[in-house]
Structures are given as structure tokens and as C-alpha cells.
Design a protein around this motif. Structure first.
Motif, PDB file in Angstrom:
ATOM      1  N   ALA A 272      -5.195  25.016  -2.825  1.00 31.72           N
ATOM      2  CA  ALA A 272      -5.589  24.620  -4.181  1.00 31.72           C
ATOM      3  C   ALA A 272      -4.860  23.366  -4.652  1.00 31.72           C
ATOM      4  N   GLY A 273      -3.525  23.406  -4.631  1.00 33.31           N
ATOM      5  CA  GLY A 273      -2.768  22.282  -5.148  1.00 33.31           C
ATOM      6  C   GLY A 273      -2.833  21.061  -4.258  1.00 33.31           C
ATOM      7  N   GLY A 274      -2.567  21.241  -2.968  1.00 38.00           N
ATOM      8  CA  GLY A 274      -2.468  20.118  -2.048  1.00 38.00           C
ATOM      9  C   GLY A 274      -3.768  19.379  -1.854  1.00 38.00           C
TER      10      GLY A 274
ATOM     11  N   HIS B 283       0.054  22.282  11.516  1.00 35.72           N
ATOM     12  CA  HIS B 283       1.221  21.399  11.554  1.00 35.72           C
ATOM     13  C   HIS B 283       2.205  21.855  10.476  1.00 35.72           C
ATOM     14  N   ARG B 284       3.391  22.193  10.884  1.00 35.46           N
ATOM     15  CA  ARG B 284       4.412  22.680   9.960  1.00 35.46           C
ATOM     16  C   ARG B 284       5.470  21.606   9.726  1.00 35.46           C
TER      17      ARG B 284
ATOM     18  N   PHE C 167      -0.390  17.797   5.537  1.00 27.74           N
ATOM     19  CA  PHE C 167      -0.002  18.719   6.599  1.00 27.74           C
ATOM     20  C   PHE C 167      -0.062  20.148   6.066  1.00 27.74           C
ATOM     21  N   ASP C 168      -0.600  21.057   6.881  1.00 27.15           N
ATOM     22  CA  ASP C 168      -0.619  22.483   6.533  1.00 27.15           C
ATOM     23  C   ASP C 168      -0.489  23.293   7.808  1.00 27.15           C
ATOM     24  N   GLN C 169       0.320  24.352   7.750  1.00 24.33           N
ATOM     25  CA  GLN C 169       0.558  25.146   8.948  1.00 24.33           C
ATOM     26  C   GLN C 169      -0.565  26.134   9.257  1.00 24.33           C
TER      27      GLN C 169
ATOM     28  N   MET D  35       0.839  -1.193   0.000  1.00 28.66           N
ATOM     29  CA  MET D  35       0.000   0.000   0.000  1.00 28.66           C
ATOM     30  C   MET D  35       0.875   1.245   0.000  1.00 28.66           C
ATOM     31  N   LYS D  36       0.647   2.149  -0.970  1.00 28.59           N
ATOM     32  CA  LYS D  36       1.412   3.386  -1.057  1.00 28.59           C
ATOM     33  C   LYS D  36       1.042   4.324   0.088  1.00 28.59           C
ATOM     34  N   LYS D  37       2.058   5.009   0.590  1.00 27.34           N
ATOM     35  CA  LYS D  37       1.802   6.063   1.567  1.00 27.34           C
ATOM     36  C   LYS D  37       2.253   7.383   0.953  1.00 27.34           C
ATOM     37  N   ILE D  38       1.325   8.305   0.836  1.00 29.81           N
ATOM     38  CA  ILE D  38       1.585   9.577   0.161  1.00 29.81           C
ATOM     39  C   ILE D  38       1.390  10.713   1.155  1.00 29.81           C
ATOM     40  N   VAL D  39       2.411  11.532   1.307  1.00 28.07           N
ATOM     41  CA  VAL D  39       2.339  12.693   2.185  1.00 28.07           C
ATOM     42  C   VAL D  39       2.299  13.946   1.319  1.00 28.07           C
ATOM     43  N   VAL D  40       1.363  14.849   1.630  1.00 29.71           N
ATOM     44  CA  VAL D  40       1.201  16.095   0.901  1.00 29.71           C
ATOM     45  C   VAL D  40       1.468  17.252   1.850  1.00 29.71           C
ATOM     46  N   ILE D  41       2.312  18.182   1.421  1.00 29.66           N
ATOM     47  CA  ILE D  41       2.579  19.388   2.209  1.00 29.66           C
ATOM     48  C   ILE D  41       1.833  20.550   1.558  1.00 29.66           C
TER      49      ILE D  41
END
Length: 442
Positions: free
Chosen positions: A11-13, A79-80, A32-34, A1-7
Motif C-alpha cells: 500500500a505505502g511503497g 529482494h530484501r 525493493f520488496d522481499q 536527477m533525483k534517485k529515490i529508493v523505496v523499501i
């Protein structure tokens, strides 16, 4: 199973995460977004401040709870991400509420960090009230200030999209507005003759424009300009632009390009194939010239999100480059552009010819019509359209979209006369202004 993290969760994330879930039902996706909000319509913020949009929350497309319930995507706001360890494939994350740090592993990482407002070092700037408008929190702060302090005047620094949109909205609130612009015209993406139409519209609505100028000193309400003018204003709004947020990428030794964005290939991968970059911080190429280009607008971010999602799911759809198609409302006018402007053509020593057309948006005998002005640049040898700008009342948007499509399809300026465009008196004329450009091109 792929694990994908987006920062990044705007719009994009948010879009890339949602589209990956559409294709990859089993993947684990973490965002995650600050900031304190996600997936908001940043382009609508000036109109909330101006009262055109009544409820600020109308700009919010979704919440972390909805994202989890509907798409099974974990969103962590406030979360930064502070570091990327490419060797171990982990990111270091700081919880801004608890100040606790933890690590999150990934198979694939997508960077959509956006940009940071540019605020030039200015003597005395700390003595006055100053705002930038980049995120939802900025908008709420400006709204609160206007509601509680009842300011009467504002100096806007920067005459790009946000600066002009904010000028209109603040004037509509009854404020006296001045614009300070360092260059010789408003909206540098425009040819000078098109920019002059916009400048007149601003002036006709009481906006004072100081070109070739910048703020040299501030003392409370007193503002000194470089050329000697002295202004007074209750607050300053910095709209100079945004610098791509690339600190994480730099520290991770990802390649940074000529536009100061993160260099990507045709599938939006960085020099680390496990890491993608999209949105305001990503550097792509110009559709026409192939040169490095970065366009911090919503459409590129959404298109890039789709391409990344497709690539991760195994389908390779190349990103063919950016035209920079854009449109802006300035009081009674709309102004739009696509492709290369005159200055870019000259700098790149590209041979071109221009044709202009003044028309009505639709039948002159129909009560609701307006003037529009079209300017198209094309290659005199191949006759292919290289760039276009349109300014006027109604109908600007449909004309620029046709012209952007013409460039993408490789049409010539002569092909424009043959396009069978929709006509009825409320909408156009038997020979649309686009057709007329084709007839007039020499």
C-alpha cells in the motif's frame, strides 16, 4: 536527477512511488520488496479465503512489468534490503533467489516495510498446524490447506479486525470457530457496550469466545487455555496483530518512538531528512491529543504516501495526525469508530460527556432498513466531538464518515443537528441519526 529508493511494494511503497512519478517525471525510482507479489489489496484476503471474492488475483493491482511499462519504475521482488548506510547513502540488498548481495545508492530513501505478525512463544505450538495472515503468500497457503485438507475447526487467537473477519469467513465455509482473546473484550478500540453487541453477533453465529485468556500449551489438535479450558481444533490462526518492521531503522540509528514505530515529523521525515517512513512501521501523532500514534491501516499509508510525494516535489503539506477511522464487517453487522474511545479519554484524563442514539438506518416503512446504534464523546466545555462509534446494519459507514469529518473540521456536537444530510426513504430519515445526536446532546 533525483534517485529515490523505496523499501516495500504494497500500500505505502507502491503508492508513494507512483505518486512521486506523477510529480517528478525525470526521477529514477527503484522499489525493493522481499515478497513475491506487489501492490495487493491485503484487506481483501479474508474474503478470498471465505469465497466471497472468487479469484485471488483480483487483489493484485499491478505487476512489476506494468509498473515499469506505465510508470518507468523499477520493482525488484524477492529482494530484501539488509542494511542502510546513511553516511554513504546506499542500501545493501540481498537477492533471495540467487543469494547475491549488491548495493544501491539513493538520494532519498522511503521506508514502507510494513509489519511482522506477532506469534507468542507457546509450548508445543510447533506440533500443530498454525497460520498467520499478513501477505499474499500467507493467504495462498491458508487457501491451499483448506482446499486440500478440508479442516472442520479452527481456533483464532486475537479478536481484532483480521480475527473477526476471518471468524465470519471460516464460519461461512462451514468450520467450527473459537476465538481466544487475552483482553476482556473483542476489538479493544471499541467501548465495552459496543463490543458487547459484536460479541453477541459472533455468538449468534456459533462462534465461541474465550476472553481474558490465552493459549498455554498445544499438543497436535489439543489446545490448553490459561484458565483451564481444553479445546480441539484442526488448525490455529494467529491474529494477535503485527509488530512494526523496524530492524533496518534501528540498525541505521533512526529514532524509534513510544509505539515502537519509526518517529516521523509532519512531512514523514525521520531524524535523517533524507529518509522518510510511511505505513504500518511509521509513528505519527494523534489528531486530537498530539500524542504518539501508529495506525496500521490502508488509509494512513495512502495519505502519508501523498504527503511524501508532495514534499519531495517541493510542496510542503503537513500531516495533521491520525483519527484511526475504521470499519469492520461482522456477519450481519458493521462496526465503525473514529477518534478517541472511552478508555483513551479516561487514561488521558480528558473531560468528556457521551451521548447515545438508537435509530433506524432509514425510513421504517421502507422494506430495507436496519437498526443502528451511535455513541459520541464530546468535550463538555468546547462541545467539540472527540470520538464516535457506530454499530448496526446498513448505513454505518456513511455515519462514521460524517463524524470523522466533523472531528477533522472541529465541529461541535451541537453542529451535528444543523448538518443538511441527504434524505430519501431508502437512505435515511428527515432527521438523520447524526442530526438526532445533535438534538439529544445536553
Amino acid at each position: 536527477m533525483k534517485k529515490i529508493v523505496v523499501i516495500g511494494a504494497v500500500a505505502g511503497g507502491a503508492t508513494v512511488a507512483s505518486q512521486i512519478r506523477f510529480y517528478e517525471k525525470e526521477a529514477k525510482i527503484v522499489i525493493f520488496d522481499q515478497d513475491e507479489t506487489m501492490s495487493y489489496a491485503a484487506c481483501g484476503m479474508p474474503y478470498v479465503i471465505g469465497g466471497e471474492i472468487k479469484e485471488a488475483d483480483d487483489l493484485l493491482a499491478t505487476t512489476p512489468e506494468e509498473f515499469k511499462e506505465i510508470r518507468n519504475i523499477d520493482v525488484h521482488l524477492k529482494h530484501r534490503v539488509t542494511n542502510i548506510n546513511r553516511q554513504q547513502k546506499v542500501v545493501e540488498v540481498l537477492n533471495l533467489e540467487t543469494q547475491q548481495t549488491f548495493e544501491e545508492s539513493y538520494d532519498l530513501l522511503i521506508l514502507s516495510p510494513g509489519g511482522t505478525p506477532i506469534v507468542p512463544k507457546t509450548t508445543g505450538l510447533e506440533s500443530t498446524t498454525m497460520f498467520t495472515l499478513r501477505n499474499f503468500s500467507d493467504m495462498k497457503r491458508i487457501n491451499h490447506y483448506i482446499t486440500t485438507k478440508k479442516p472442520k475447526s479452527c481456533v483464532i487467537v486475537g479478536a481484532g479486525f483480521i480475527g473477526l473477519e476471518m471468524a465470519e469467513n471460516l464460519v461461512q465455509l462451514g468450520l467450527t470457530v473459537s476465538i481466544v482473546e487475552k483482553s476482556h473484550q473483542v476489538m479493544n478500540i471499541l467501548d465495552i457496550d459496543i463490543a458487547e453487541v459484536i460479541e453477541k453477533e459472533l455468538q449468534d453465529h456459533g462462534v465461541t469466545i474465550y476472553k481474558n485468556n490465552f493459549i498455554s500449551n498445544v499438543s497436535n489438535r489439543n489446545i490448553d487455555l490459561d484458565l483451564g479450558e481444553k479445546l480441539e481444533a484442526d488448525f490455529i490462526l494467529m491474529c494477535i496483530g503485527v509488530a512494526p518492521s523496524t530492524d533496518l531503522a534501528v540498525n541505521a540509528e533512526l529514532t524509534i518512538g513510544k509505539t515502537r514505530g519509526i518517529v516521523t515529523n509532519e512531512y514523514l521525515q525521520t531524524n535523517d531528512p533524507s529518509i522518510y517512513a510511511i505505513g504500518d512501521a511509521a509513528e505519527n501523532i494523534d489528531f486530537i491529543t498530539g500524542d504518539a500514534k501508529r495506525v496500521p491501516l490502508a488509509w494512513p499509508a495512502h495519505r502519508q504516501a501523498y504527503i511524501v510525494a508532495k514534499h519531495i516535489s517541493g510542496e510542503k503539506i503537513p500531516f495533521k495526525g491520525l483519527l484511526g477511522t475504521s470499519i469492520c464487517k461482522v456477519f450481519s453487522l458493521s462496526v465503525a469508530s473514529t477518534g478517541l474511545n472511552e478508555q483513551t479519554l479516561i487514561v488521558n484524563q480528558i473531560d468528556y460527556t457521551s451521548v447515545s442514539q438508537k435509530s433506524l438506518s432509514n425510513a421504517g416503512y421502507y422494506p430495507d432498513h436496519s437498526k443502528i446504534f451511535l455513541k459520541i464523546h464530546y468535550d463538555p466545555s468546547s462541545r467539540k466531538v472527540l470520538g464516535a462509534q457506530v454499530v448496526g446494519g446498513k448505513g454505518v459507514d456513511k455515519r462514521i464518515d460524517v463524524l470523522a469529518t466533523a472531528i477533522y473540521a472541529g465541529l461541535t456536537v451541537d453542529d451535528l443537528q444543523a448538518l443538511e444530510l441527504a434524505y430519501a426513504p431508502p437512505y435515511s430519515a428527515p432527521k438523520d441519526p447524526i442530526n438526532m445526536v445533535g438534538y439529544r446532546a445536553k
